[in-house]
Scaffold this active site. Structure first.
Site, PDB file in Angstrom:
ATOM      1  N   ASP A   7       0.653  -1.106  -0.164  1.00 31.05           N
ATOM      2  CA  ASP A   7      -0.070   0.156   0.309  1.00 31.05           C
ATOM      3  C   ASP A   7       0.803   0.894  -0.486  1.00 31.05           C
ATOM      4  OD1 ASP A   7      -2.472   1.126   0.457  1.00 31.05           O
ATOM      5  OD2 ASP A   7      -1.919   1.818   2.002  1.00 31.05           O
ATOM      6  N   SER A   8       0.283   2.380   0.055  1.00 34.53           N
ATOM      7  CA  SER A   8       0.947   3.589  -0.274  1.00 34.53           C
ATOM      8  C   SER A   8       0.934   3.880   1.555  1.00 34.53           C
ATOM      9  CB  SER A   8      -0.203   4.648  -1.374  1.00 34.53           C
ATOM     10  OG  SER A   8      -1.175   4.839  -0.207  1.00 34.53           O
ATOM     11  N   TYR A  39      -0.063   9.215  -2.626  1.00 31.88           N
ATOM     12  CA  TYR A  39      -0.652   8.896  -4.032  1.00 31.88           C
ATOM     13  C   TYR A  39      -1.724   9.253  -4.925  1.00 31.88           C
ATOM     14  CZ  TYR A  39       3.155   4.437  -3.016  1.00 31.88           C
ATOM     15  OH  TYR A  39       4.266   4.050  -3.657  1.00 31.88           O
ATOM     16  N   CYS A  70      -3.960  -1.029  -2.660  1.00 27.07           N
ATOM     17  CA  CYS A  70      -3.860   0.387  -2.412  1.00 27.07           C
ATOM     18  C   CYS A  70      -4.830   0.623  -3.610  1.00 27.07           C
ATOM     19  CB  CYS A  70      -2.754   0.816  -2.879  1.00 27.07           C
ATOM     20  SG  CYS A  70      -2.576   2.723  -3.676  1.00 27.07           S
ATOM     21  N   GLU A 150      -5.745   9.241   8.608  1.00 30.11           N
ATOM     22  CA  GLU A 150      -4.294   9.371   9.569  1.00 30.11           C
ATOM     23  C   GLU A 150      -4.258   9.812  10.793  1.00 30.11           C
ATOM     24  OE1 GLU A 150      -1.475   8.405   7.617  1.00 30.11           O
ATOM     25  OE2 GLU A 150      -2.367   7.673   5.867  1.00 30.11           O
ATOM     26  N   CYS A 180     -10.504   3.361  -1.557  1.00 30.00           N
ATOM     27  CA  CYS A 180      -9.840   3.671  -1.412  1.00 30.00           C
ATOM     28  C   CYS A 180      -9.785   2.792   0.071  1.00 30.00           C
ATOM     29  CB  CYS A 180      -9.658   5.217  -0.500  1.00 30.00           C
ATOM     30  SG  CYS A 180      -8.374   6.121   0.556  1.00 30.00           S
ATOM     31  N   THR A 181      -8.294   2.143   0.505  1.00 29.46           N
ATOM     32  CA  THR A 181      -8.212   0.926   1.588  1.00 29.46           C
ATOM     33  C   THR A 181      -8.357   2.305   3.221  1.00 29.46           C
ATOM     34  OG1 THR A 181      -6.172   1.160   1.069  1.00 29.46           O
ATOM     35  CG2 THR A 181      -7.007  -0.107  -0.052  1.00 29.46           C
ATOM     36  N   HIS A 182      -8.180   3.326   3.114  1.00 31.58           N
ATOM     37  CA  HIS A 182      -8.199   3.826   4.408  1.00 31.58           C
ATOM     38  C   HIS A 182      -9.877   3.551   4.796  1.00 31.58           C
ATOM     39  CE1 HIS A 182      -4.622   5.581   3.385  1.00 31.58           C
ATOM     40  NE2 HIS A 182      -4.686   6.138   4.418  1.00 31.58           N
TER      41      HIS A 182
END
Ligand code: DGL
Length: 247
Positions: A7-8, A39, A70, A150, A180-182
């Site tokens: 992942d980024s 990214y 990602c 984050e 988006c993986t977040h």
């Protein structure tokens, strides 16, 4: 099987969480490019260059499979990664589309895709869904959710204000692809905002569904060997991994 997860940054840990819940792998090597995240605001050539560097990094581990956790990289660099990798590479976009289609039998269903600017601009989800005859698709770049996650802001006023900012004129869709993986970290709040009838598609669950279809997993690994690497401050990534994954 020995797996690499790329992942980024830290978002791919949400995919690792789903993989661990299903006990599919004996060893997981995670690499987050924390020095160069995000990214999602970079151009195609840069994303491809970084993704190829990640493949080179994984060559140290004799992996059986690489999962690109990602969406941004999956949307732009999968072919180039496959060309340089010695093991198979699978991405989250394809899995997300398959998971959505499995849950939405009505081809007229309204689907909302949310992701980074790069993922939305790539139209990777739309193209794949269109090829399966799903056309009622709206895509929104919701990049502000990345720094919020984050910052560990998973609820509260700032998040609600951001929902309003992005979604005040959005019709309630039948399904939302969390592109988006977040975003799985704010999925509870998203579900509350749009209501219980909206189906949320999560990259981690989608990839598990995809893997279980493509491969035969004859053993369960309750305590896999986990290795976490980051291009900057690996200690911080390991601490977040411990917290999110309950290690
Ligand atoms: N992990 C990225 C994705 O799933 C989001 C963060 C970034 O912009 O790098 O698209």
């Amino acid at each position: 099987m020995k797996l690499g997860v790329f992942d980024s940054g830290i978002g791919g840990l949400t995919v690792v969480k789903s993989l661990l819940e299903h006990e599919l792998f004996e060893e997981i090597v995670y690499f987050g490019d924390t020095a160069r995240v995000p990214y999602g605001i970079k151009d195609k050539n840069t994303i491809i260059r970084y993704a190829i560097e990640a493949v080179e990094f994984f060559k140290n581990f004799e992996l059986d499979l690489i999962i690109v956790a990602c969406n941004t990289v999956s949307a732009y660099a999968l072919d180039e990664m496959r060309e340089t990798s010695t093991c198979p590479v699978i991405g989250v976009v394809e899995s997300g589309v398959l998971a959505a289609v499995n849950k939405l039998h009505d081809k007229n269903a309204d689907i909302l895709i949310i992701g980074t600017k790069a993922t939305v601009n790539s139209k990777a989800y739309e193209k794949a869904l269109n090829s399966l005859s799903y056309y009622n698709i709206q895509a929104k770049a919701t990049g502000l959710f990345v720094p919020l996650v984050e910052e560990e802001i998973y609820s509260g006023e700032i998040l609600q204000a951001t929902f309003k900012h992005y979604f005040h004129d959005t019709k309630v869709p039948h399904a939302i692809i969390l592109g988006c993986t977040h975003f799985p970290l704010i999925s509870g709040e998203l579900q509350n905002y749009f209501g219980e009838d909206t189906i949320l598609i999560h990259s981690g669950d989608a990839i598990v569904e995809h893997l279980e279809k493509e491969f035969i997993f004859s053993k369960k690994y309750k305590e896999p060997n986990l290795k976490f690497f980051a291009s900057e401050n690996p200690e911080a990534l390991r601490n977040i991994a411990k917290k999110w994954l309950g290690l």
